[in-house]
Design a protein around this motif. Structure first.
Motif, PDB file in Angstrom:
ATOM      1  N   VAL A  88       0.849  -1.202   0.000  1.00 16.57           N
ATOM      2  CA  VAL A  88       0.000   0.000   0.000  1.00 16.57           C
ATOM      3  C   VAL A  88       0.883   1.250   0.000  1.00 16.57           C
ATOM      4  N   ASN A  89       1.894   1.282   0.868  1.00 14.19           N
ATOM      5  CA  ASN A  89       2.792   2.434   0.921  1.00 14.19           C
ATOM      6  C   ASN A  89       3.578   2.582  -0.375  1.00 14.19           C
ATOM      7  N   ALA A  90       4.035   1.480  -0.946  1.00 15.21           N
ATOM      8  CA  ALA A  90       4.799   1.536  -2.197  1.00 15.21           C
ATOM      9  C   ALA A  90       3.936   2.066  -3.346  1.00 15.21           C
ATOM     10  N   ASN A 103       0.932  -0.462 -12.429  1.00  8.43           N
ATOM     11  CA  ASN A 103       1.889  -1.391 -13.014  1.00  8.43           C
ATOM     12  C   ASN A 103       2.630  -2.047 -11.850  1.00  8.43           C
ATOM     13  N   ARG A 104       2.392  -3.310 -11.595  1.00 10.70           N
ATOM     14  CA  ARG A 104       2.928  -3.987 -10.408  1.00 10.70           C
ATOM     15  C   ARG A 104       4.454  -3.902 -10.311  1.00 10.70           C
ATOM     16  N   ALA A 105       5.131  -3.732 -11.421  1.00  8.51           N
ATOM     17  CA  ALA A 105       6.596  -3.643 -11.389  1.00  8.51           C
ATOM     18  C   ALA A 105       7.057  -2.383 -10.657  1.00  8.51           C
ATOM     19  N   ASN A 106       6.288  -1.314 -10.739  1.00 11.17           N
ATOM     20  CA  ASN A 106       6.708  -0.049 -10.117  1.00 11.17           C
ATOM     21  C   ASN A 106       6.712  -0.111  -8.585  1.00 11.17           C
ATOM     22  N   PRO A 107       5.632  -0.564  -7.929  1.00 11.58           N
ATOM     23  CA  PRO A 107       5.709  -0.689  -6.467  1.00 11.58           C
ATOM     24  C   PRO A 107       6.812  -1.666  -6.024  1.00 11.58           C
TER      25      PRO A 107
END
Length: 157
Positions: A88-90, A103-107
């Motif tokens: 959540v924070n990421a 985009n899951r790669a970014n977090p």
């Protein structure tokens, strides 16, 4: 109540002092499009990690710094943190840094950056008392009495 130049009214007449001054830092690391700042909260003198977007000139009006105080470092560690909370924070950090949070790669990139620099945050020394470095010394002589006074000229570190 006191009104500051920016219009902020503070109780008790205290002067407004920003909590974070990126001119005063222990270290800065460049990780792709992200700058990792290891610095101190100027009010509490406690270590923090701050993530900002990498730009030629950071504009204080546009940047929302992503701050991890030393006291919350445990929450980002794989061994002690809650993975859902970290994600959540990421995602929020991605939005603040200008990355697509969907985009899951970014977090995952943000989590990796924070975890890679966790040891650096834990090793940051105490906040220095004086954030200014001496760049020159002047000798002021009173022409009437001949007495001399030495003055240090300081610049922000």
């Amino acid at each position: 109540m006191t009104e500051t130049p920016g219009g902020l009214i503070l109780p008790g007449g205290s002067e407004y002092k920003p909590a974070y001054d990126l001119r005063v830092h222990h270290a800065v690391y460049s990780r792709g499009d992200v700058l990792v700042w290891l610095t101190w909260n100027q009010n509490t003198k406690r270590p923090v990690m701050i993530l900002t977007p990498k730009m030629d000139k950071i504009d204080q009006e546009r940047v929302i710094p992503c701050i991890i105080p030393l006291e919350r470092a445990w929450a980002w560690a794989e061994e002690t943190g809650d993975e859902d909370d970290v994600m959540v924070n990421a995602v929020m950090f991605c939005a603040n840094l200008g990355f697509n949070p969907y985009n899951r790669a970014n977090p995952m990139k943000i989590i990796k950056i924070v975890r890679d620099h966790m040891g650096d945050l834990l090793a940051i020394p105490p906040c220095p008392r004086d954030h200014h470095s001496v760049v020159a010394e002047m000798v002021v002589t009173n022409n009437d009495t001949g007495s001399e006074r030495h003055i240090e000229v300081k610049d922000h570190a």
